[in-house]
Motif scaffolding. Structure first.
Motif, PDB file in Angstrom:
ATOM      1  N   SER A 170       0.845  -1.182   0.000  1.00 18.93           N
ATOM      2  CA  SER A 170       0.000   0.000   0.000  1.00 18.93           C
ATOM      3  C   SER A 170       0.883   1.236   0.000  1.00 18.93           C
ATOM      4  N   ALA A 171       0.341   2.347  -0.422  1.00 21.12           N
ATOM      5  CA  ALA A 171       1.080   3.605  -0.463  1.00 21.12           C
ATOM      6  C   ALA A 171       0.459   4.562   0.546  1.00 21.12           C
ATOM      7  N   MET A 172       1.265   5.040   1.461  1.00 24.38           N
ATOM      8  CA  MET A 172       0.788   5.968   2.474  1.00 24.38           C
ATOM      9  C   MET A 172       1.099   7.401   2.042  1.00 24.38           C
ATOM     10  N   SER A 173       0.168   8.307   2.310  1.00 22.22           N
ATOM     11  CA  SER A 173       0.414   9.708   1.999  1.00 22.22           C
ATOM     12  C   SER A 173       1.517  10.259   2.898  1.00 22.22           C
ATOM     13  N   ILE A 174       2.399  11.070   2.344  1.00 27.34           N
ATOM     14  CA  ILE A 174       3.446  11.721   3.138  1.00 27.34           C
ATOM     15  C   ILE A 174       3.178  13.225   3.252  1.00 27.34           C
ATOM     16  N   ALA A 175       1.921  13.610   3.019  1.00 26.29           N
ATOM     17  CA  ALA A 175       1.566  15.036   3.101  1.00 26.29           C
ATOM     18  C   ALA A 175       1.749  15.529   4.532  1.00 26.29           C
ATOM     19  N   ASP A 176       2.395  16.670   4.685  1.00 25.44           N
ATOM     20  CA  ASP A 176       2.593  17.260   6.009  1.00 25.44           C
ATOM     21  C   ASP A 176       1.502  18.291   6.282  1.00 25.44           C
ATOM     22  N   GLU A 177       1.419  18.734   7.509  1.00 29.11           N
ATOM     23  CA  GLU A 177       0.343  19.647   7.901  1.00 29.11           C
ATOM     24  C   GLU A 177       0.407  20.982   7.155  1.00 29.11           C
ATOM     25  N   ALA A 178       1.614  21.500   6.972  1.00 24.76           N
ATOM     26  CA  ALA A 178       1.742  22.787   6.279  1.00 24.76           C
ATOM     27  C   ALA A 178       1.226  22.686   4.843  1.00 24.76           C
ATOM     28  N   SER A 179       1.520  21.580   4.172  1.00 24.28           N
ATOM     29  CA  SER A 179       1.063  21.394   2.790  1.00 24.28           C
ATOM     30  C   SER A 179      -0.445  21.268   2.732  1.00 24.28           C
ATOM     31  N   LEU A 180      -1.035  20.554   3.675  1.00 26.29           N
ATOM     32  CA  LEU A 180      -2.488  20.365   3.673  1.00 26.29           C
ATOM     33  C   LEU A 180      -3.211  21.675   3.991  1.00 26.29           C
ATOM     34  N   ARG A 181      -2.609  22.490   4.856  1.00 30.19           N
ATOM     35  CA  ARG A 181      -3.226  23.799   5.131  1.00 30.19           C
ATOM     36  C   ARG A 181      -3.256  24.666   3.883  1.00 30.19           C
ATOM     37  N   ALA A 182      -2.253  24.511   3.021  1.00 30.64           N
ATOM     38  CA  ALA A 182      -2.139  25.347   1.824  1.00 30.64           C
ATOM     39  C   ALA A 182      -2.787  24.727   0.590  1.00 30.64           C
ATOM     40  N   ALA A 183      -3.456  23.580   0.752  1.00 30.05           N
ATOM     41  CA  ALA A 183      -3.997  22.858  -0.408  1.00 30.05           C
ATOM     42  C   ALA A 183      -5.129  23.612  -1.100  1.00 30.05           C
ATOM     43  N   GLY A 184      -5.831  24.472  -0.373  1.00 25.92           N
ATOM     44  CA  GLY A 184      -6.907  25.241  -0.988  1.00 25.92           C
ATOM     45  C   GLY A 184      -8.205  24.474  -1.117  1.00 25.92           C
ATOM     46  N   GLU A 185      -9.133  25.046  -1.884  1.00 30.43           N
ATOM     47  CA  GLU A 185     -10.470  24.461  -2.019  1.00 30.43           C
ATOM     48  C   GLU A 185     -10.877  24.309  -3.483  1.00 30.43           C
ATOM     49  N   ASN A 186      -9.919  24.161  -4.370  1.00 31.86           N
ATOM     50  CA  ASN A 186     -10.216  23.993  -5.793  1.00 31.86           C
ATOM     51  C   ASN A 186     -10.512  22.520  -6.073  1.00 31.86           C
ATOM     52  N   TYR A 187     -11.664  22.053  -5.610  1.00 31.51           N
ATOM     53  CA  TYR A 187     -12.014  20.640  -5.714  1.00 31.51           C
ATOM     54  C   TYR A 187     -12.480  20.297  -7.130  1.00 31.51           C
ATOM     55  N   PRO A 188     -12.087  19.129  -7.649  1.00 27.64           N
ATOM     56  CA  PRO A 188     -12.587  18.694  -8.968  1.00 27.64           C
ATOM     57  C   PRO A 188     -14.103  18.548  -8.942  1.00 27.64           C
TER      58      PRO A 188
END
Length: 357
Positions: A1-19
């Motif tokens: 399986s592949a685990m996400s390595i996203a950190d908190e700072a990146s997730l805070r900056a991800a925005g709301e441009n949802y497909p």
């Protein structure tokens, strides 16, 4: 399986441009969701500006305010389930936590879904692995973040919270599962302890996470797989060798016509046809053609060429005619060969099945 390595700072900056496909499906809510459920979600999320912190706030509120209880009473008839859990019973197990969080996140405009599977299980230090039992069945929440996909959240109070790095850990490859779940009990254990409970210090991995390249280099193939590969190769070589032996044995000095006719006789027993020693070429061709009707025309043609080669007056066998007939015999056998192979395989399979009976 592949685990996400996203950190908190990146997730805070991800925005709301949802497909569009995410918004169309993962923001939907039934009309029965109560106003006070929506109001509660808004009040919890109000101090925060980004979806990640809002999701963490909802997650934390549920962990702090809903009591874990497997023996929770059913939701009374006519009551909206999430409203009842949040304001009346204030207790439940994983399905109640995850369902409530998904409803509140969607009401805030954050795409979310319930994920179901298993918690980590119980560590077996002898095996160096985890035993996952039916009692470890679990559900949790996944929220969508542009550029990062579905990210896990753990609102159930009986499971340890997910810990993520504050900033990027690029270069460490795929880290261990950030879901630091308890190895001493599953969803059915309300008295869960730390993931390190009951483990000696030697049982707790301390190495840095492996890189993807190291993981590939350390990949181990069980011995039984090697034996199976060797066995398959030996069978393939044996079959190919047997086929070449049958097609070429003692035929180097024969013409293509005689060689094709000889192959008819050699392969006849393999397809279940026994030819009498005194049978003429025509009789042999008739018997073999009767057993292989799809190849009958080729068999008859090879037999006719052989009869002509063996018994025609020498003056009729001119060099050009010999070359033409040899070429025709080669072509006839090439077209007949697949039919013979399939018939031989069917015959051998039938023999094996009869032997087993």
């Amino acid at each position: 399986s592949a685990m996400s390595i996203a950190d908190e700072a990146s997730l805070r900056a991800a925005g709301e441009n949802y497909p569009a496909w995410v918004k169309d499906r993962y923001l939907a809510l039934p009309d029965s969701i109560t106003p006070r459920t929506r109001a509660l979600a808004e009040s919890i999320a109000a101090p925060y500006d980004d979806p990640y912190e809002q999701a963490r706030a909802v997650e934390g509120w549920l962990r702090a305010n809903i009591t874990y209880n497997q023996a929770v009473a059913p939701v009374p008839a006519g009551q909206e389930p999430v409203d009842y859990v949040l304001f009346e019973s204030k207790e439940g197990y994983c399905n109640y936590y995850s369902g409530s969080m998904v409803v509140m996140l969607r009401s805030l405009g954050i795409p979310a879904r319930v994920a179901a599977g298993f918690a980590q299980g119980t560590r077996d230090s002898t095996l160096g692995a985890f035993r996952v039992a039916e009692s470890d069945a679990h559900s949790w929440v996944e929220a969508y973040f542009p550029g990062y996909g579905w990210i896990e959240f753990e609102p159930t109070a009986s499971i340890d919270p997910i810990v993520r790095p504050a900033v990027s850990s690029a270069g460490l490859g795929f880290p261990a599962d950030p879901r630091s779940q308890n190895p001493d009990g599953g969803e059915n254990d309300p008295n869960r302890q730390s993931p390190d409970a009951g483990l000696d210090s030697t049982d707790i991995p301390t190495e840095a996470p492996q890189t993807l390249l190291q993981s590939i280099q350390n990949f181990h193939i069980p011995p039984i797989v090697w034996w199976l590969v060797v066995l398959v190769l030996l069978i393939a070589v044996g079959v190919a060798g047997t086929w070449v032996f049958l097609e070429q044995r003692g035929m180097s000095s024969l013409s293509d016509i005689s060689r094709s006719y000889a192959r008819l006789n050699l392969f006849a027993p393999l397809v279940g046809v026994l030819l009498e020693d005194g049978a003429t070429p025509t009789e042999r061709a008739n018997k073999l053609g009767w057993s292989l009707p799809e190849g009958e025309a080729h068999i008859d043609r090879i037999a006719a060429l052989y009869i002509h080669e063996q018994y025609a007056p020498p003056r009729e066998m001119e060099e050009m005619e010999l070359d033409r007939d040899n070429s025709a015999a080669r072509d006839e056998w090439k077209m007949l060969r697949p039919t013979v192979i399939k018939a031989a395989l069917r015959q051998q399979i039938q023999r094996i099945l009869m032997f087993r009976r």
